[in-house]
Design a protein around this motif. Sequence first.
Motif, short mmCIF file in Angstrom:
data_model
loop_
_atom_site.label_atom_id
_atom_site.label_comp_id
_atom_site.label_asym_id
_atom_site.label_seq_id
_atom_site.Cartn_x
_atom_site.Cartn_y
_atom_site.Cartn_z
N SER A 192 31.95 48.54 50.35
CA SER A 192 30.52 48.84 50.46
C SER A 192 29.93 49.25 49.11
N GLU A 193 28.60 49.25 49.05
CA GLU A 193 27.91 49.72 47.84
C GLU A 193 28.26 51.16 47.53
N ALA A 194 28.39 51.99 48.57
CA ALA A 194 28.75 53.40 48.36
C ALA A 194 30.15 53.51 47.74
N GLU A 195 31.09 52.69 48.20
CA GLU A 195 32.45 52.71 47.63
C GLU A 195 32.43 52.22 46.19
N ARG A 196 31.64 51.21 45.90
CA ARG A 196 31.51 50.72 44.53
C ARG A 196 30.97 51.83 43.63
N ALA A 197 29.97 52.57 44.12
CA ALA A 197 29.39 53.67 43.35
C ALA A 197 30.40 54.79 43.10
N GLN A 198 31.38 54.93 44.00
CA GLN A 198 32.44 55.94 43.84
C GLN A 198 33.57 55.47 42.93
N GLY A 199 33.45 54.23 42.41
CA GLY A 199 34.46 53.71 41.50
C GLY A 199 35.58 52.92 42.15
N LEU A 200 35.41 52.56 43.41
CA LEU A 200 36.43 51.74 44.07
C LEU A 200 36.19 50.26 43.77
N ALA A 201 37.26 49.48 43.82
CA ALA A 201 37.18 48.04 43.60
C ALA A 201 38.27 47.35 44.40
N LEU A 202 38.03 46.10 44.74
CA LEU A 202 39.09 45.26 45.31
C LEU A 202 39.75 44.59 44.11
N PHE A 203 40.99 44.96 43.83
CA PHE A 203 41.66 44.48 42.63
C PHE A 203 41.88 42.97 42.64
N CYS A 204 41.86 42.33 43.82
CA CYS A 204 42.03 40.87 43.89
C CYS A 204 40.76 40.14 43.47
N CYS A 205 39.62 40.80 43.53
CA CYS A 205 38.33 40.18 43.19
C CYS A 205 37.75 40.69 41.87
N ALA A 206 38.02 41.93 41.54
CA ALA A 206 37.38 42.58 40.39
C ALA A 206 37.93 42.05 39.07
N ARG A 207 37.01 41.88 38.12
CA ARG A 207 37.37 41.46 36.77
C ARG A 207 36.88 42.51 35.77
N ALA A 208 37.68 42.74 34.75
CA ALA A 208 37.36 43.77 33.76
C ALA A 208 36.19 43.32 32.89
#
Length: 121
Positions: free
Chosen positions: A65-81
């Motif tokens: 969720s947007e709230a999780e993204r704001a807390q610094g969470l990411a799905l490591f399979c999708c996220a790119r640095a």
Amino acid sequence: MAFQVQIQPVGVAYSLGADTSILDGALADGLMLKHSCRTGTCGSCKGQVLSGEVEHGDSPLEVLSEAERAQGLALFCCARARSDLVINAPEVTELRGISIQQMGVRVASIEKVSHDGAGLR
């Protein structure tokens, strides 16, 4: 452009290309991060980005969720640095030096043991 990813609390680091997911970069470097589907639908690879910036890519809002993204969470399979990163992944194990082997098999039967599990023979 390559970025450095440091995994806490184990203190292991690896190099990551800008177009490679955090998970794929770790696997390519011989590091096993917790994961399952590798497409962003299961949430198994959800983890904390302690510092740095990521692009969330195809991460579905139903899973991250947007709230999780704001807390610094990411799905490591999708996220790119998008910068050097420090991530929290306490369950990381090293596969360096252990080769992946594939074997052909035949499934004789499948027994449904729960709503989301099956036993194979």
